[in-house]
Write a protein that holds these residues in place. Structure first.
Motif, PDB file in Angstrom:
ATOM      1  N   UNK C 394      -3.102  16.261   3.077  1.00  0.00           N
ATOM      2  CA  UNK C 394      -2.151  16.767   2.091  1.00  0.00           C
ATOM      3  C   UNK C 394      -2.429  18.236   1.791  1.00  0.00           C
ATOM      4  N   UNK C 395      -3.717  18.562   1.697  1.00  0.00           N
ATOM      5  CA  UNK C 395      -4.099  19.965   1.479  1.00  0.00           C
ATOM      6  C   UNK C 395      -3.608  20.847   2.616  1.00  0.00           C
ATOM      7  N   UNK C 397      -0.807  20.522   4.055  1.00  0.00           N
ATOM      8  CA  UNK C 397       0.658  20.414   4.071  1.00  0.00           C
ATOM      9  C   UNK C 397       1.189  19.331   4.999  1.00  0.00           C
ATOM     10  N   UNK C 398       0.445  18.229   5.038  1.00  0.00           N
ATOM     11  CA  UNK C 398       1.002  17.021   5.661  1.00  0.00           C
ATOM     12  C   UNK C 398       1.277  16.059   4.520  1.00  0.00           C
ATOM     13  N   UNK C 399       2.537  15.747   4.286  1.00  0.00           N
ATOM     14  CA  UNK C 399       2.819  14.812   3.207  1.00  0.00           C
ATOM     15  C   UNK C 399       3.268  13.480   3.779  1.00  0.00           C
ATOM     16  N   UNK C 476      -7.385  28.512   4.538  1.00  0.00           N
ATOM     17  CA  UNK C 476      -6.717  27.233   4.756  1.00  0.00           C
ATOM     18  C   UNK C 476      -6.234  26.587   3.477  1.00  0.00           C
ATOM     19  N   UNK C 477      -6.968  26.805   2.407  1.00  0.00           N
ATOM     20  CA  UNK C 477      -6.594  26.105   1.188  1.00  0.00           C
ATOM     21  C   UNK C 477      -7.148  26.823  -0.022  1.00  0.00           C
ATOM     22  N   UNK C 478      -6.343  26.921  -1.043  1.00  0.00           N
ATOM     23  CA  UNK C 478      -6.845  27.548  -2.263  1.00  0.00           C
ATOM     24  C   UNK C 478      -7.188  26.493  -3.306  1.00  0.00           C
ATOM     25  N   UNK C 479      -7.158  25.252  -2.892  1.00  0.00           N
ATOM     26  CA  UNK C 479      -7.475  24.189  -3.839  1.00  0.00           C
ATOM     27  C   UNK C 479      -8.871  24.390  -4.409  1.00  0.00           C
ATOM     28  N   UNK C 495      -3.909  12.435  -4.470  1.00  0.00           N
ATOM     29  CA  UNK C 495      -3.374  13.521  -3.671  1.00  0.00           C
ATOM     30  C   UNK C 495      -2.753  13.106  -2.356  1.00  0.00           C
TER      31      UNK C 495
END
Lengths: 500, 500, 500, 500
Positions: C394-395, C397-399, C476-479, C495
């Motif tokens: 999900x992080x 961008x696979x939903x 890759x991710x700002x989470x 998530x």
């Protein structure tokens, strides 16, 4: 839905409900029919639903919207982006043909119809505004300056030897450049100072005509709407002179259509003397985006010639904007806007007068200017250049004021103007102008006066302190303060948001 | 939403969800940032959401959209109708200032930014199309003809005594009229017939230059894109001649940007000889509605001068349309369109060839024309005037074909053209042209060929009968039949949907 | 424009151009007429212009859009915001009357017509999807769960003493809650494990019926579409049982309309056994926003009763969305979407298979599930809980993936489910599912596989290192990384973007 | 544009212009920030630009709008039609999760944020309307009737043995059906006639409670807003009774939020007695399209339970509509609407009074009904059934009147109502009602009175002649005249555009 569809709908919804709906729909279609029949502004404005319905009807009549059309030409009004398609209501062919900007296009019956209607509505609006004897007009997708050039280029066809355009000075670059761009030499007539007003110097015009020879003069170009303290040119007198010497008379009526004083001048000048063509801005008179103007005249044949002189097709956008706006307004709405403007001009004058008195200034007495009002800036703190007032106002979200201080010269199109901005080599005061233009609201006036009062207060007492305060007053403005006075001063001139 | 808002949102929605959203939003903002930074077409096209987001960002930077702004000028970009407001994304100030169409406006930071970006993108698109050494360009909200006039009016400033424009004949009214409107005398150079092709008569040009004197010549105006059997002018040779005689060279590149053969000619002519300015249509090259063009050149200073010569503000619509379209396409999309067009031109040629053979006609051999293709109409039934073919096609929803038959003379701007439409006094055949323009689809070609085949069948065998049939064939066409042959014949010329 | 307007237009634009336009317009009106006449999906989809034209036609038939209407009731469909007005195309009255959601409204002929047409189109779409003998259906502006409740509330009227709903377990909260909300006691039937597949336990159902008594059972509620490794229920067998015992059979066909295997099951079950009502989601089957469903059945009378049981008016939005979408698709477009989905399901299976092999996993063998595919997660690094795979996807961008690991219990509506998410108390593996739903693209599959491959690589080798890397992998991710493992673990479950 | 983009923009446009633009933009962002921070109606309404900016910000935070997102679930908010996409501002995920309609969705941070904000704004609006002690509320995309059912279904969970709902009669089908649909038996309490008013029969309620036993009663459902001559129920007394007997009290506040008398009743009843839940219509109170309602209560926990009882996701449309509308109105706008309504109610009463006197009728004295007004129809010509007055008004584009004549019985949900429409078995007069609802204008009243006067004139004198006249009076109505009196009479009942 055609009648067959409506009939079939009665299988799904009881016929009496359907019929009530049909009746309501017919009312709208009637409205549209009346417009096409009379080609005048409707009395009551249309709602957006009717407008969109009509534009849709029109769009599907253009070949680019035909289902099953195949285009094998070089210009098929294909539109790549759906955002662009949408904003043009699907109309892609523009207006005009290569021979004539007012000609209809075989591939675009809808666009052509819309263009024709808009031109008729424009003519009607000019009449409503007070120029009852106007005979021809069309919308052209160029702003006032370029349209004036086009008029001159057309007049040239008939006056091959003409080199000069006689032009009572108005310090606005576009109209001066329109002469130069059209390839003529502007003959600048300095204005006469009469009390506070700057007015047409008739004697000088006459003298120039004699000097240069009428045949060498393409036209006299006068101006109606202008910033105070200049007032509209003496159109009647110029018109008589032009008639006498057989010289075309071109009028820059930029935002004059909104003021009955200006339209009255045009009407009178055409009646007793001569007016060939007059040009007015769409955005300034009809509250549409910048980009179009109306070229009009008292001889339909001459107006047509101007149209035929425009080489090629042109954007339909200004026509569409004007169409939507005029049918939205209706006669009632348009007249209301005109009379509200007149009232607000009075209100603005009164309020500005009160504010001036408080700060030891006075209004310029320019009662012949029906739109723009000037107030002296004579008692500012010595350290404050008057133009800074304009800059401070702009920072406070007041747009459109214009501050003129003597001493600024400017070269436009190769010509040096002394005290550019003041319409005169010798105007004695610094001053600020504000205008009551169509669409202004009472709230605009009130906000303006409040902010002007604050600014003048800052500029007059204890100046040094107040400026310091301002520099840290982040809540009022986030503008970065320029580092040197000179830079700031230049910025100020730019920042008044006003071209001169 | 600013960062504070996003922070506060975490009280309502878990922060990790909000952060995923922020990340996605940053990706879009990055896309926008890259555009402003590089001012080139993005590689991949933007989606509409990003475009609208950007236009909204831009709009709120214009003074008419400031909350709490009060306007006291004569031009405050007030917009009366919400339909009009919406279609302009709230942008009302147009582009340019009174002094310069490429100048920024203090009151309209957003509009100014958009205008500057669009001009940069236009320059980039020209380079992508093949004119790598272009140095300056700007979008002007006038179609090709009027833009050519503006170029000539600018050149005039430097060549005060010039009276003539040398112009290899192309039978399209706008470009001829652009010369006349600008106030010059066109010197028509008849084309040379070479096989089926009509090409530039270099000897005649040289002769005219010698005869009239270089200083009396404003410029040579050549043409790239044109209807077959004319081919693009010999730009390189003309460029060399212009260089030699120090005469400006203006190129009408109307829809030439879409064909690498045309852009190559321009690039070469500028490299070895002289090209001052070249003008291209927005709608024909970029699939936007009619109304704008790009004026470009190899000397940035000269291009700027043209911009400064435009008197006053102008419509932002063509710039906005182009902006949306170019960022929608991206480099990839634009290049694909260019290469698809090239392939479709080949396909159209093949299909037309097959159709011609069936009906005893042949394609004109005009391999130097990269867009337009001609087919003879030599074997129609005697009773059928060739122009009727165009009319019949239009009735069948084929737009853009053009039928030329010898014998039609036409007076344009006071000049009589023999066999107007054929680019030549003496072209020997009747023919029909079709073009493979950008945005055309394979389906367009297929539909065209099918319908052309039907029409030719009708026009060839048992003609009398088939015409009768057609007259009652209501399902195919509801066109009212003209009462007399003459009227019909005229209608046909109009109905081909093509200007000449 | 009515005929009179068009006639009058010929004074402005030549009649042959106008007539070509009329002809084109008639073609569109014909398209509309055919829809109203046949009330089936058009073969070819409509373009947006035709759709908007029709919606406008419809809107002006509603009383709130009558010019000159005066409303003195408590519900007059006044719309305050023009943004809201616009998004509803001016339709404000909703659908239905207080007595019946499918009834027409006297004040809203247009809305009523649209609602009736949409219901007909929905019926046609169901037939196209494969349930040929469907007899009645209507769109209801509630999602699947609440619509199932409404069905049960309607069935209650006929089975006053019924208390139970027999429900083969599917681990999706809405459908379980729909029973509880309707006031019934769910009787959960555990699925049978057959290879990798979980399928209906027919014996258990029969046993329960006998145990509880048919009269005490409101209905059996089966499910078609579901996540692997569960497969669609044995509708035919259940249908036969229901017929035998005279128990209503309600089918949750949430996203089953898009898969011919599901529609075939329904069609068969109704033919040989009994199906009373089946409900499908609008958003999941027709690519419209969440908010509506279609309630359908094989007995038109029963379907009508459900409609009459809905108390009051309801939102027209889901109907409008479905209308626009179905006429946009046309039969051709809809069928293409269905067959593309089938192909993509095959492609997704193949790709996932390849990916599984690389990482030492395997696909679950669930060939009876036509939409959802499962892959084991048996060989992850020990430190990685399987659910983290979903979170990491999900992080990136696979939903829509869903990871199920044994051991998670959940109480829904008072009932405790062991291993909630796996449809079974005893499913032996951890696994990940992905679905090939309507509208998916090949690009979706490719992106998914690429990202899954990366994630699995991270989760398998040298796990400790790779996780570290990830924590600083800002690009890759700002989470924000959760501070403790527990928090993160919970976040992961949330998530995955999937409800269970 | 992010800060970097703005910085880069200064290379194209002078930084002071850019900064003025940034400042203006910050003002808008501040407005948005305040909303998220305070979650109350803004004092001044937002303009559409700010609203669209915010909705766009929100939309890009949903996964279906992530660039580069790949969806492999069964519900990915793919939207097929761009028309549909546009009307939903790109928001496709709806609101809620399978477990709870007020839960946030991992895939849809933006939609979730919007839903949460809207629920907060709804709560604030209820407080502004006068119910200061409300503790919880949420928007549900179902109209009042179905929402009442949902409330009852939730109450059922706590009162398993309850079978009855006590319901003071109001002749509006939806609310009666909401009881039946929820599976309960309505216990109808006939109203008491007091002067002209019909009011709650407290004694009867108490008697029924005793008779049936409190535990067997799910709730008492009272009504505030209703057609005259019924008045709002005695909420305080019922509230006290419910408190005493420990019975839930559910209030149908359909359009009562707009009248301070109704909100005062609710506030008082909750203060001194018991109110569990109250439901209000979105369209009737907030001028949005039909389709949503607000479920609210004085115990936040109970309201939450209702939300959790809704099985599955739901349409976001009513929430979006309400959001846009409430931020457009602002506190100031909303309060103005409420006070204007109150004034117009007075004005309507006066005007109707004058009209009644002229025609020998009188107003019903129902001062406790704050919205609806009744006028007797006692002196019509004998040949005219009173209901025809409603029909004639509707034909004249007056919608919303309601004519009630004794003698019409109606079976709703299996229950026979005598004199249905009059809220009473025994109401003595025929009468017509009109309502002053929110959004009504003075012009509505004036048009209504003019048309009513005309209709009454027709119905009173020389009736036979006037009817004849009407039949040929095409300009007034194109309704086809029904062939027999009976058919017409039935049509009339339908045509009043009013449900009973």
């Amino acid at each position: 839905m055609n009648e067959e569809s409506l009939k079939l709908s009665e299988k799904l919804v009881p016929s009496n409900y359907i019929h009530q709906g049909i009746q309501a729909r017919q009312a709208r279609e009637n409205t549209i029919r009346q417009l096409i029949q009379h080609r005048k502004l409707p009395e009551c404005g249309w709602d957006d639903v009717t407008i969109e319905m009509f534009l849709q009807d029109v769009a599907v009549m253009d070949s680019n919207n035909f289902n099953g059309n195949c285009g094998v030409g070089e210009r098929e009004a294909r539109i790549y982006s759906s955002l662009v398609y949408k904003r043009h209501f699907g109309l892609g062919h523009g207006i005009g043909r290569s021979g004539d900007i007012t000609a209809v296009q075989p591939k675009a019956a809808g666009s052509s119809l819309l263009m024709k209607l808009t031109n008729s509505l424009a003519l009607d609006a000019i009449k409503i505004a007070g120029i009852k004897s106007v005979e021809g007009s069309f919308v052209v997708p160029m702003a006032t300056g370029m349209s004036l050039s086009l008029c001159m280029l057309t007049l040239r066809q008939k006056r091959k030897s003409a080199k000069y355009v006689i032009w009572p000075r108005i310090d606005q670059k576009s109209c001066f450049k329109s002469i130069v761009t059209a390839g003529f030499e502007p003959v600048v007539i300095e204005n006469t100072l009469d009390g506070d007003e700057l007015k047409t110097n008739m004697a000088a015009i006459k003298e120039k005509i004699t000097l240069l020879g009428a045949d060498n003069i393409l036209c006299v170009m006068t101006t109606t709407s202008c910033f105070a303290p200049r007032i509209p040119d003496s159109l009647e007198e110029v018109g008589l002179l032009c008639k006498e010497y057989d010289i075309p008379h071109l009028v820059n009526n930029a935002y004059g259509l909104q003021a009955s004083k200006c339209t009255h001048l045009l009407q009178q000048a055409a009646r007793v003397g001569r007016v060939d063509l007059f040009v007015q801005s769409l955005d300034k008179n009809f509250m549409v985006p910048v980009g179009g103007s109306i070229i009009a005249g008292f001889d339909a044949g001459l107006v047509e010639e101007v149209g035929k002189n425009y080489p090629g097709r042109a954007s339909a956008t200004p026509s569409i904007d004007l169409f939507i706006t005029l049918v939205s307004m209706g006669t009632t709405g348009y007249k209301n806007l005109l009379s509200e403007r007149k009232e607000l001009c009075k209100y603005l004058t009164e309020q500005l007068q009160s504010c001036a008195v408080i700060h030891g200034e006075r209004l310029l007495q320019t009662k012949h200017n029906p739109i723009s009002i000037g107030m002296t800036l004579s008692n500012l703190d010595d350290s404050i250049p008057p133009t800074e007032v304009g800059s401070m106002l702009f920072t406070r979200f007041v747009s459109g004021t214009r501050v003129v201080a003597p001493g600024k010269n400017n070269t436009v199109g190769g010509h040096l103007f002394k005290n550019f901005g003041s319409h005169s080599d010798v105007y004695p005061f610094s001053y600020l102008t504000a205008a009551a233009a169509i669409g202004m609201t009472r709230n605009d006036v009130n906000l303006f006066i409040t902010r002007l009062d604050k600014v003048l207060t800052k500029c007059k007492t204890n100046k040094t302190d107040s400026l310091k305060t301002e520099k840290i007053d982040k809540s009022e403005s986030s503008f970065k303060q320029s580092k040197s006075r000179e830079v700031e001063s230049e910025a100020i001139n730019n920042r008044t948001g006003k071209d001169v």
